[in-house]
Write a protein that holds these residues in place. Structure first.
Motif, short mmCIF file in Angstrom:
data_model
loop_
_atom_site.label_atom_id
_atom_site.label_comp_id
_atom_site.label_asym_id
_atom_site.label_seq_id
_atom_site.Cartn_x
_atom_site.Cartn_y
_atom_site.Cartn_z
N ASN A 85 -7.47 -30.58 4.79
CA ASN A 85 -7.91 -29.21 4.54
C ASN A 85 -9.44 -29.20 4.41
OD1 ASN A 85 -8.57 -26.71 3.41
ND2 ASN A 85 -6.65 -26.59 2.27
N HIS A 86 -10.11 -28.90 5.50
CA HIS A 86 -11.58 -28.90 5.52
C HIS A 86 -12.16 -27.86 4.57
CE1 HIS A 86 -12.17 -31.27 9.44
NE2 HIS A 86 -10.88 -31.32 9.13
N THR A 87 -11.50 -26.75 4.42
CA THR A 87 -11.96 -25.70 3.49
C THR A 87 -11.93 -26.23 2.06
OG1 THR A 87 -11.14 -23.99 4.97
CG2 THR A 87 -11.59 -23.35 2.70
N LEU A 88 -10.87 -26.94 1.71
CA LEU A 88 -10.76 -27.52 0.37
C LEU A 88 -11.90 -28.50 0.12
CD1 LEU A 88 -9.25 -28.03 -2.30
CD2 LEU A 88 -7.89 -29.75 -1.07
N TRP A 89 -12.19 -29.36 1.10
CA TRP A 89 -13.26 -30.33 0.94
C TRP A 89 -14.60 -29.63 0.69
CZ3 TRP A 89 -11.83 -33.08 6.13
CH2 TRP A 89 -10.57 -33.67 6.02
N SER A 90 -14.85 -28.56 1.42
CA SER A 90 -16.09 -27.80 1.23
C SER A 90 -16.15 -27.19 -0.16
CB SER A 90 -16.23 -26.71 2.29
OG SER A 90 -16.42 -27.28 3.56
N LEU A 91 -15.03 -26.65 -0.61
CA LEU A 91 -14.99 -26.04 -1.95
C LEU A 91 -15.22 -27.08 -3.05
CD1 LEU A 91 -12.03 -23.53 -1.49
CD2 LEU A 91 -14.46 -22.99 -1.78
N VAL A 92 -14.68 -28.28 -2.87
CA VAL A 92 -14.91 -29.35 -3.84
C VAL A 92 -16.39 -29.70 -3.86
CG1 VAL A 92 -14.49 -31.80 -4.34
CG2 VAL A 92 -12.57 -30.30 -3.76
N GLY A 93 -17.01 -29.82 -2.70
CA GLY A 93 -18.45 -30.12 -2.63
C GLY A 93 -19.30 -29.04 -3.28
N GLU A 94 -18.97 -27.78 -3.04
CA GLU A 94 -19.70 -26.68 -3.65
C GLU A 94 -19.54 -26.69 -5.17
OE1 GLU A 94 -18.70 -22.91 -1.92
OE2 GLU A 94 -18.96 -23.69 0.12
N THR A 95 -18.34 -26.99 -5.63
CA THR A 95 -18.08 -27.04 -7.07
C THR A 95 -18.87 -28.18 -7.72
OG1 THR A 95 -15.87 -26.11 -6.76
CG2 THR A 95 -16.28 -27.26 -8.83
N LEU A 96 -18.88 -29.34 -7.08
CA LEU A 96 -19.66 -30.47 -7.60
C LEU A 96 -21.13 -30.11 -7.72
CD1 LEU A 96 -18.03 -33.40 -5.60
CD2 LEU A 96 -17.83 -32.98 -8.05
N SER A 97 -21.66 -29.47 -6.70
CA SER A 97 -23.07 -29.07 -6.70
C SER A 97 -23.37 -28.09 -7.83
CB SER A 97 -23.41 -28.43 -5.35
OG SER A 97 -24.66 -27.81 -5.39
N THR A 98 -22.54 -27.08 -7.97
CA THR A 98 -22.74 -26.08 -9.01
C THR A 98 -22.63 -26.67 -10.40
OG1 THR A 98 -21.91 -24.35 -7.54
CG2 THR A 98 -21.91 -23.87 -9.90
N GLU A 99 -21.61 -27.49 -10.61
CA GLU A 99 -21.40 -28.07 -11.93
C GLU A 99 -22.50 -29.09 -12.30
OE1 GLU A 99 -17.39 -29.54 -12.17
OE2 GLU A 99 -16.58 -27.51 -12.39
N ALA A 100 -22.97 -29.86 -11.33
CA ALA A 100 -24.06 -30.81 -11.62
C ALA A 100 -25.31 -30.07 -12.06
CB ALA A 100 -24.35 -31.66 -10.38
N ARG A 101 -25.65 -29.01 -11.34
CA ARG A 101 -26.84 -28.24 -11.70
C ARG A 101 -26.66 -27.54 -13.04
NH1 ARG A 101 -27.38 -24.50 -7.15
NH2 ARG A 101 -25.38 -25.31 -6.53
N ALA A 102 -25.48 -26.99 -13.28
CA ALA A 102 -25.25 -26.26 -14.53
C ALA A 102 -25.23 -27.21 -15.73
CB ALA A 102 -23.94 -25.50 -14.45
N LEU A 103 -24.54 -28.33 -15.58
CA LEU A 103 -24.40 -29.26 -16.69
C LEU A 103 -25.73 -29.91 -17.07
CD1 LEU A 103 -22.43 -30.62 -18.67
CD2 LEU A 103 -22.08 -32.40 -16.96
N HIS A 104 -26.54 -30.18 -16.07
CA HIS A 104 -27.80 -30.89 -16.33
C HIS A 104 -29.04 -30.00 -16.16
CE1 HIS A 104 -25.75 -34.64 -16.99
NE2 HIS A 104 -24.98 -34.34 -15.99
N ASN A 105 -28.83 -28.70 -16.05
CA ASN A 105 -29.93 -27.73 -15.99
C ASN A 105 -31.00 -28.08 -14.98
OD1 ASN A 105 -28.89 -26.12 -18.14
ND2 ASN A 105 -29.58 -27.71 -19.55
N GLN A 106 -30.59 -28.45 -13.77
CA GLN A 106 -31.55 -28.79 -12.73
C GLN A 106 -31.63 -27.67 -11.74
OE1 GLN A 106 -30.60 -32.61 -11.11
NE2 GLN A 106 -31.03 -33.64 -13.00
#
Length: 106
Positions: A85-106
């Protein structure tokens, strides 16, 4: 900064190409590993994580930069791959990006 990679109105690919073109070979190599040093001369801060196999690594519940948020934990990469599921993979990547920036305020 006046560099194109700092211009938020440009698309991500243009900004990434500009930044990488300004990096020296040794800077590119150093930033391909975990706990990379960033590129201080270009204003790129050090990056705390090199991979996010199951999600953003954190001390869930412990204060990190004032946040006690717990990031999403994803299934093993082989399990995600088995979905085809390529859409799922993209959503996981987007979530990782958002959470990394939010958690570490970057």
């Amino acid at each position: 900064s006046s560099y194109p990679y700092c211009n938020y109105t440009l698309d991500a690919e243009t900004r990434a190409r500009d930044l990488v073109s300004r990096m020296q070979l040794v800077e590119k190599i150093q930033n391909m590993q975990s706990k990379n040093p960033g590129v201080p001369r270009l204003g790129v801060p050090a990056f705390k994580f090199g991979e996010c196999l199951h999600g953003i690594r954190s001390r869930c519940g412990a204060a990190v930069n004032g946040s006690t948020g717990c990031p999403t934990s994803f299934p093993h990469a082989l399990g995600l791959a088995a979905t085809f599921n390529h859409t799922l993979w993209s959503l996981v990547g987007e979530t990782l990006s958002t959470e990394a920036r939010a958690l570490h305020n970057q």
